[in-house]
Design a protein around this motif. Sequence first.
Motif, PDB file in Angstrom:
ATOM      1  N   ASP A 165     -46.135  83.712  36.221  1.00 18.11           N
ATOM      2  CA  ASP A 165     -45.778  82.547  37.029  1.00 18.11           C
ATOM      3  C   ASP A 165     -44.268  82.479  37.249  1.00 18.11           C
ATOM      4  N   TYR A 201     -37.757  77.051  32.708  1.00 21.56           N
ATOM      5  CA  TYR A 201     -38.832  77.583  31.871  1.00 21.56           C
ATOM      6  C   TYR A 201     -38.395  77.737  30.407  1.00 21.56           C
ATOM      7  N   ILE A 228     -53.580  77.603  38.302  1.00 22.87           N
ATOM      8  CA  ILE A 228     -52.292  77.221  38.916  1.00 22.87           C
ATOM      9  C   ILE A 228     -52.130  77.817  40.322  1.00 22.87           C
ATOM     10  N   TYR A 238     -54.802  86.916  42.852  1.00 16.04           N
ATOM     11  CA  TYR A 238     -54.610  88.212  42.203  1.00 16.04           C
ATOM     12  C   TYR A 238     -55.700  89.175  42.638  1.00 16.04           C
ATOM     13  N   MET A 289     -43.380  85.040  39.930  1.00 20.10           N
ATOM     14  CA  MET A 289     -43.829  84.588  41.250  1.00 20.10           C
ATOM     15  C   MET A 289     -42.983  83.421  41.751  1.00 20.10           C
ATOM     16  N   THR A 290     -42.580  82.540  40.840  1.00 20.53           N
ATOM     17  CA  THR A 290     -41.749  81.402  41.218  1.00 20.53           C
ATOM     18  C   THR A 290     -40.395  81.864  41.745  1.00 20.53           C
ATOM     19  N   LEU A 320     -54.565  81.870  35.764  1.00 20.43           N
ATOM     20  CA  LEU A 320     -53.937  82.186  37.051  1.00 20.43           C
ATOM     21  C   LEU A 320     -54.596  81.382  38.169  1.00 20.43           C
ATOM     22  N   ILE A 322     -52.498  80.979  41.617  1.00 17.04           N
ATOM     23  CA  ILE A 322     -51.914  82.297  41.858  1.00 17.04           C
ATOM     24  C   ILE A 322     -53.044  83.284  42.152  1.00 17.04           C
ATOM     25  N   VAL A 331     -49.605  84.346  31.390  1.00 14.64           N
ATOM     26  CA  VAL A 331     -49.623  83.711  32.709  1.00 14.64           C
ATOM     27  C   VAL A 331     -48.283  83.045  33.001  1.00 14.64           C
ATOM     28  N   GLU A 332     -47.648  82.478  31.976  1.00 12.41           N
ATOM     29  CA  GLU A 332     -46.335  81.869  32.178  1.00 12.41           C
ATOM     30  C   GLU A 332     -45.327  82.905  32.670  1.00 12.41           C
TER      31      GLU A 332
END
Length: 422
Positions: free
Chosen positions: A146, A34, A246, A250, A149-150, A243, A248, A142-143
């Motif tokens: 993400d 990232y 991609i 919520y 979560m990744t 979100l 995800i 969001v990055e």
Amino acid sequence: MNIGAPRGTVDLLPEDTRKWQYVEEKIKSICEAYHYEEIRTPMFEHTEIFQRSVGDTTDIVQKEMYTFNDRGGRSLTLRPEGTASVARAYVQNKLYGDPNQPHKLFYFMELFRYERPQQGRMRQLHQFGVEVLGARNPAIDVEVIDLAMTIYRTLGLRSLRLVINSLGDKESRKAYREALIKHFTPHIDSLCKDCQLRLEQNPLRVLDCKKDADHPAMKDAPSILDFLNDQSRKYFEEVLELLEEIGIDYDVDPNLVRGLDYYNHTAFEIMSEAEGFGAITTLAGGGRYDGLIEELGGPDTPGIGFGMGIERLLLALEAENIDLPIDQSLDCYLVTMGDVPQKVIFKLVHELRQNGIQIDRDYQGRKVKAQFKAANRLHAKYVLVLGEEELSKQVINVKHMETGNQKEVKLSELVQTLKEKL
């Protein structure tokens, strides 16, 4: 004399640190993908850094900080959280002048909070966190989510729940603050003492109270989402859209306010829903903190980040019965027989290590059988057997422990042979 570890601290023994190292390396590799870079800050800061950034009304500042005066009479505090330290470093080192913006930073920190120890919550805790400074863009929010979560998914966690809210900008928060004061004032006598103070100083913190969580007034408290102005609402909607884009999932929770004063706009928590995980389900939490850099003397600089407890991450892995694929084997173990000179043994082991071959040996003068048992306990892939006869012929026996196959190798060719085998 009390020789036990202080309350709220634990020793991480080698079998524990192997898990920590594995997790940390995985996290670092994801950060690299990232394009987040590591930052390291001092373990203690001037106390006012936390008072100004975290907020005088928070439990951290009021109840949990380890604060002391140094010999010069300066008030210093062991860092209780990571964002303030990174923000201070950003301002002090004038990173806002760097043409490469935003600064995407990550860190591993030991934090210190004086609170009641319980499972996954210690007085000395370990946290991974990221901070992105210099970008006011829903895509960055969001990055950051993400990335968190990744990390969890890469390590195998599946029972996850993302809870998100918007705290709006200053204008929205001001209107919401007034609505909360109006709502809770009639109930002030039945609120806990902390909330009675919070209602005057920072009413949003009332929603974060654990003692009054079941108070009837909490159930029908005004929602921040009803007080967002058009700009704040549009920002939040774009975060949710990205979100969804991609994949995800919520849940929007209007009562999610987080425990620190510097948050605005996006706020979020990631929770474990694994059975048996415990009452405290939060794994990570964070949000946007536009205005914090200005509070510490820097220019107008937007920011967003999160903190992730390593202890709680490991507990979540345990709750989901996830075994980390940690290789605990040893490349080689040297077994010696008879009167082999110490200097010969030492030089051989040194040469192998200098060539990148992992090896250990006996230092206690044990018999051959006991040395082989030690090799088995250490899960050695190969055992190198060197005796007086082998030394006289300048050879060594290389035994593959899994198959039992054994081969005589010239000492001059040992390094190359082992490199090929390993």
